[in-house]
Write an enzyme that holds these catalytic residues in place. Structure first.
Site, short mmCIF file in Angstrom:
data_model
loop_
_atom_site.label_atom_id
_atom_site.label_comp_id
_atom_site.label_asym_id
_atom_site.label_seq_id
_atom_site.Cartn_x
_atom_site.Cartn_y
_atom_site.Cartn_z
N LYS A 79 0.81 -2.15 -0.56
CA LYS A 79 2.18 -2.43 0.02
C LYS A 79 1.52 -2.65 1.51
CE LYS A 79 1.28 2.82 -1.04
NZ LYS A 79 1.40 4.11 -0.23
N ASP A 115 6.97 6.97 0.82
CA ASP A 115 6.43 8.67 1.38
C ASP A 115 6.29 9.06 2.84
OD1 ASP A 115 4.51 7.31 -0.38
OD2 ASP A 115 3.41 5.57 0.46
#
Length: 295
Positions: A79, A115
């Site tokens: 990420k 997210d």
């Protein structure tokens, strides 16, 4: 949608490709929730999980671009490292410091962090208002960054970060101080105990409660929370962590991470497909059914 329907989909040379990269990746349920949504919308897309080791990331990104993928998700351990291979990065992803969604368009790679969108969408599903409330975030890792950004972006009154590592929590608070009222402490400090009775929302972003920590929970005296407090654990397996079990025992409203996972997937799919509202409830139900099959 049943798994059998997913497997019976017909893919052609015109099918657009999507996927998720990470390592390990065999446990990912993103293909289940994404393909369920894609087929319910009659979109000619296919979504697959692809194992990519840390030293393979650059080659994988070039390969996905060369193969004309429409986009892909990124999970552990990529990420942060993915950012160096992108042409543009969304402001929210830049502030959070991590990307979990990439759109490939006109030969360019665009990075996003959905997210935080998934985290926030859960409150809309349960009709819980975030405006001007006092919140506590447990943990100061990568997951906490997306949660904190989401809370401040949604207009909460305050965020207090409580973690085992006070210095890490302090640094995290400093990173987001321009966005709103934010403070931090060691979760064993007296200061933290004094904050709990004023807390409207308690969010756990630590791994305490899952896998090897399944019998553990952050050191929080649940009984100190106001009677109308909301307790949210972003862990989705097990369905109810020890923290949520304890919270329910004392009558608090609780929520696990299923909505967050489904919500971030829906936000990613919106970016890839260009479609409007994605049925996040359908994605969450598909996730829940897949988790039940694993029991």
């Amino acid at each position: 949608m049943k798994e059998g329907n997913i497997l019976s989909a017909i893919y052609t040379g015109k099918t657009k490709n999507l996927g998720v990269i990470g390592y390990p990746i065999h446990h990912s349920l993103s293909p289940v929730i994404q393909n369920t949504a894609l087929q319910s919308m009659h979109l000619d897309y296919a979504y697959i999980a692809m194992p990519v080791r840390e030293n393979e990331l650059e080659a994988a990104v070039k390969g996905l671009k060369a193969l004309n993928f429409t986009g892909f998700n990124i999970t552990i351990p990529h990420k942060i490292n993915i950012i160096k291979y992108l042409d543009e990065i969304d402001q929210s992803a830049s502030l959070i410091g991590a990307v979990n969604t990439v759109l490939i368009k006109n030969d360019r790679l665009y990075g996003y962090n959905t997210d935080y969108e998934g985290f926030i969408s859960a409150f809309q599903s349960v009709k819980f208002t975030l405006k001007r409330i006092n919140t506590v975030v447990l943990g100061a890792g990568g997951a906490a960054r997306a949660v904190i950004y989401g809370l401040l972006h949604a207009g909460v009154g305050s965020v207090h970060i409580a973690a085992r590592n006070a210095e890490k929590a302090k640094k995290l608070a400093n990173d987001f101080k321009e966005l709103g009222n934010i403070s931090s402490s060691d979760w064993n400090e007296k200061m933290f105990q004094e904050i709990l009775p004023k807390t409207d929302l308690l969010v756990n972003t630590t791994p305490l409660g899952m896998d090897m920590y399944i019998d553990k929970m952050p050191p929080v005296d649940i009984t100190m929370l106001p009677s109308n407090a909301f307790v949210y654990d972003i862990i989705y397996t097990p369905e109810k962590t020890k923290l949520l079990v304890e919270a329910e025992k004392y009558g608090y409203t609780v929520l696990n991470g299923e909505y967050m996972l489904a919500g971030q997937g829906a936000a990613a799919l919106e970016k890839w497909s260009g479609c409007g509202k994605i049925d996040v409830d359908l994605m969450r139900i598909a996730l829940h059914e897949a988790l039940l099959k694993k029991l």
